[in-house]
Design an enzyme around this catalytic site. Sequence first.
Site, PDB file in Angstrom:
ATOM      1  N   ASP A 103      35.407  50.253  43.928  1.00  0.00           N
ATOM      2  CA  ASP A 103      35.424  48.960  44.613  1.00  0.00           C
ATOM      3  C   ASP A 103      35.608  49.238  46.101  1.00  0.00           C
ATOM      4  OD1 ASP A 103      35.634  48.312  41.908  1.00  0.00           O
ATOM      5  OD2 ASP A 103      36.931  46.582  42.287  1.00  0.00           O
ATOM      6  N   LYS A 169      32.219  41.293  45.211  1.00  0.00           N
ATOM      7  CA  LYS A 169      33.587  40.962  44.809  1.00  0.00           C
ATOM      8  C   LYS A 169      34.259  40.119  45.883  1.00  0.00           C
ATOM      9  CE  LYS A 169      37.962  43.425  43.873  1.00  0.00           C
ATOM     10  NZ  LYS A 169      38.558  44.769  43.660  1.00  0.00           N
ATOM     11  N   LYS A 199      32.259  39.775  40.808  1.00  0.00           N
ATOM     12  CA  LYS A 199      33.639  40.005  40.371  1.00  0.00           C
ATOM     13  C   LYS A 199      34.584  39.095  41.134  1.00  0.00           C
ATOM     14  CE  LYS A 199      37.356  43.446  40.153  1.00  0.00           C
ATOM     15  NZ  LYS A 199      37.729  44.880  40.249  1.00  0.00           N
TER      16      LYS A 199
END
Length: 241
Positions: A103, A169, A199
Amino acid sequence: MELPAKISLETLTPEMVAKTIDHSLLRPDMTIDEVIEGCRLSAKYQVASVCVKSCDVLIAAKQLQGTGVDVGTVVGFPHGNTSAKVKVFEALQAIDDGAVELDMVLNIAHLKSGLYDEVREEIRLIVDAAKERLPTCCIKVIFECSLLTDQEKIMACKLSEEAGADYVKTSTGFSTGGATIADLKLMWASTDPKKTLVKASGGIRNLDYLIECLQAGADRIGASATVAIIDDMRARRAALH
């Protein structure tokens, strides 16, 4: 695990909910014992992955070997302001240590400065390097939506998708805001689900909000309240029967 077309308490199972969760173990003062306990809980509840600090990847990989729970970590965390070369090095080191999901925080300041080619190229460098080292590596790009305008969020989706990211995300969970339904809907509408998934992360502390996030287009959820969420799902599903 594939989610049902119509997402609700009635159509989800505890196993489905668990496999949407990346269990967050990123608190800066988290001890090694707490990381190990978090990995143990993640294996017990069979979540999708743990997301640990890069210094804890080796520990998590050892704890979760053979459990079916993936190891993820963060890159350029939490502000995204390290150089592209440093982010690439960090990504490759994490893979070598056992991470299979990364991430990464995009360069927020460069995005807000309109340096779109630079932002896209940085993401592409990390994606290409990571997937060359580990072809199955999953790359998620963190935006920090609370710091961005809607147009900047749309542009971040476009740049991330063009660079080959697997997910976009919402946030790190360590800034001024977390996942909002409006942001998730905007990100879902600004990406091609055949290329890039969404996400939700930051402030998802209960089952009801997790379900709302899934309904808004999220495919994965970053959460630290994993036990409470899944236990609640089990109890409420049992009450339906």
